[in-house]
Design a protein around this motif. Structure first.
Motif, PDB file in Angstrom:
ATOM      1  N   ILE A 190       0.838  -1.209   0.000  1.00 41.20           N
ATOM      2  CA  ILE A 190       0.000   0.000   0.000  1.00 41.20           C
ATOM      3  C   ILE A 190       0.866   1.250   0.000  1.00 41.20           C
ATOM      4  O   ILE A 190       0.568   2.225  -0.689  1.00 41.20           O
ATOM      5  CB  ILE A 190      -0.975  -0.008   1.196  1.00 41.20           C
ATOM      6  N   SER A 243       1.905   2.087  -3.423  1.00 41.79           N
ATOM      7  CA  SER A 243       0.828   2.199  -4.413  1.00 41.79           C
ATOM      8  C   SER A 243       0.244   3.612  -4.399  1.00 41.79           C
ATOM      9  O   SER A 243       0.732   4.490  -3.697  1.00 41.79           O
ATOM     10  CB  SER A 243      -0.279   1.191  -4.085  1.00 41.79           C
ATOM     11  N   CYS A 258      -2.813   4.201  -3.297  1.00 43.87           N
ATOM     12  CA  CYS A 258      -3.965   4.125  -2.395  1.00 43.87           C
ATOM     13  C   CYS A 258      -4.154   5.399  -1.560  1.00 43.87           C
ATOM     14  O   CYS A 258      -5.279   5.857  -1.360  1.00 43.87           O
ATOM     15  CB  CYS A 258      -3.844   2.926  -1.457  1.00 43.87           C
ATOM     16  N   HIS A 264      -7.386   7.530  -0.106  1.00 43.79           N
ATOM     17  CA  HIS A 264      -7.711   6.985   1.215  1.00 43.79           C
ATOM     18  C   HIS A 264      -6.691   7.462   2.243  1.00 43.79           C
ATOM     19  O   HIS A 264      -5.525   7.652   1.934  1.00 43.79           O
ATOM     20  CB  HIS A 264      -7.674   5.453   1.202  1.00 43.79           C
ATOM     21  N   ALA A 322     -10.392  -7.643  -2.795  1.00 43.87           N
ATOM     22  CA  ALA A 322      -9.221  -7.635  -3.685  1.00 43.87           C
ATOM     23  C   ALA A 322      -9.672  -7.495  -5.137  1.00 43.87           C
ATOM     24  O   ALA A 322      -9.065  -6.749  -5.914  1.00 43.87           O
ATOM     25  CB  ALA A 322      -8.403  -8.912  -3.489  1.00 43.87           C
ATOM     26  N   LYS A 377     -12.376  -6.042  -6.090  1.00 42.61           N
ATOM     27  CA  LYS A 377     -12.863  -4.664  -6.239  1.00 42.61           C
ATOM     28  C   LYS A 377     -11.695  -3.697  -6.441  1.00 42.61           C
ATOM     29  O   LYS A 377     -11.797  -2.738  -7.195  1.00 42.61           O
ATOM     30  CB  LYS A 377     -13.687  -4.252  -5.016  1.00 42.61           C
ATOM     31  N   VAL A 378     -10.583  -3.953  -5.773  1.00 40.99           N
ATOM     32  CA  VAL A 378      -9.388  -3.119  -5.963  1.00 40.99           C
ATOM     33  C   VAL A 378      -8.884  -3.260  -7.400  1.00 40.99           C
ATOM     34  O   VAL A 378      -8.543  -2.270  -8.048  1.00 40.99           O
ATOM     35  CB  VAL A 378      -8.279  -3.506  -4.957  1.00 40.99           C
ATOM     36  N   MET A 431     -13.831   4.256  -7.324  1.00 40.68           N
ATOM     37  CA  MET A 431     -12.472   3.751  -7.198  1.00 40.68           C
ATOM     38  C   MET A 431     -12.015   3.275  -8.566  1.00 40.68           C
ATOM     39  O   MET A 431     -12.669   2.448  -9.206  1.00 40.68           O
ATOM     40  CB  MET A 431     -12.376   2.605  -6.197  1.00 40.68           C
ATOM     41  N   HIS A 456      -7.273  -1.144 -10.900  1.00 38.55           N
ATOM     42  CA  HIS A 456      -5.828  -1.366 -10.829  1.00 38.55           C
ATOM     43  C   HIS A 456      -5.532  -2.708 -11.505  1.00 38.55           C
ATOM     44  O   HIS A 456      -5.169  -3.689 -10.836  1.00 38.55           O
ATOM     45  CB  HIS A 456      -5.362  -1.369  -9.371  1.00 38.55           C
ATOM     46  N   ALA A 498      -3.170  -7.807  -4.178  1.00 38.90           N
ATOM     47  CA  ALA A 498      -4.399  -7.123  -3.755  1.00 38.90           C
ATOM     48  C   ALA A 498      -4.947  -7.743  -2.472  1.00 38.90           C
ATOM     49  O   ALA A 498      -5.410  -7.033  -1.572  1.00 38.90           O
ATOM     50  CB  ALA A 498      -5.445  -7.171  -4.870  1.00 38.90           C
ATOM     51  N   VAL A 543      -5.541  -5.812   1.075  1.00 40.30           N
ATOM     52  CA  VAL A 543      -6.843  -5.846   1.762  1.00 40.30           C
ATOM     53  C   VAL A 543      -6.675  -6.462   3.148  1.00 40.30           C
ATOM     54  O   VAL A 543      -7.297  -5.993   4.113  1.00 40.30           O
ATOM     55  CB  VAL A 543      -7.880  -6.617   0.920  1.00 40.30           C
TER      56      VAL A 543
END
Length: 147
Positions: free
Chosen positions: A70, A73, A75, A79, A108, A110-111, A124, A127, A135, A139
């Protein structure tokens, strides 16, 4: 003559519109001050909407790897860990979802695929270059932030 009469009516209409807008804004600011603590708590609970489920143990190794992934990344662009930003706070995500294999895999995906409407109107971005394993580690770290 008609032109002057129309001009007067237009001015009166504008004055009435301004007064009504002013009184509406004054009334709305008063209602904000009258919100009770329980109403604020209810709105927070509606925002998080916890899902019932069993929490599994997440290994310390998975948590540490997820935290590193993370940090490298994008993210943190949307967030934050403790407060809502463009997207939900990581701790709020942890409060909503049980930390088990099913939800880790679902989140994961959904990411990787992206999504919207789970936390309001924020979208979102996908990726697609992120592997399913990475992922899931990310998560896992997020869901480990339960209080």
């Amino acid at each position: 003559m008609r032109y002057l009469l129309l001009q007067k009516k237009s001015k009166i209409f504008i004055y009435i519109l301004i007064i009504s807008l002013y009184s509406t804004s004054c009334n709305s600011s008063n209602t904000d001050k009258e919100v009770t603590i329980s109403e604020k708590t209810d709105s927070i609970a509606d925002y998080i909407k916890p899902i019932e489920g069993k929490n599994d143990t997440i290994s310390l190794e998975a948590i540490e790897k997820g935290k590193v992934l993370i940090s490298y990344s994008d993210c943190y662009t949307c967030h934050k860990e403790d407060k809502r930003s463009f997207g939900p706070a990581f701790r709020d995500i942890a409060k909503r979802y049980p930390a088990n294999k099913v939800f880790i895999q679902m989140l994961a995906q959904k990411v990787i695929v992206g999504g919207s409407r789970g936390w309001g109107y924020a979208v979102m971005l996908p990726h697609p270059k992120l592997s399913a394993k990475d992922a899931e580690l990310m998560v896992s770290y997020i869901l480990s932030l339960k209080e």
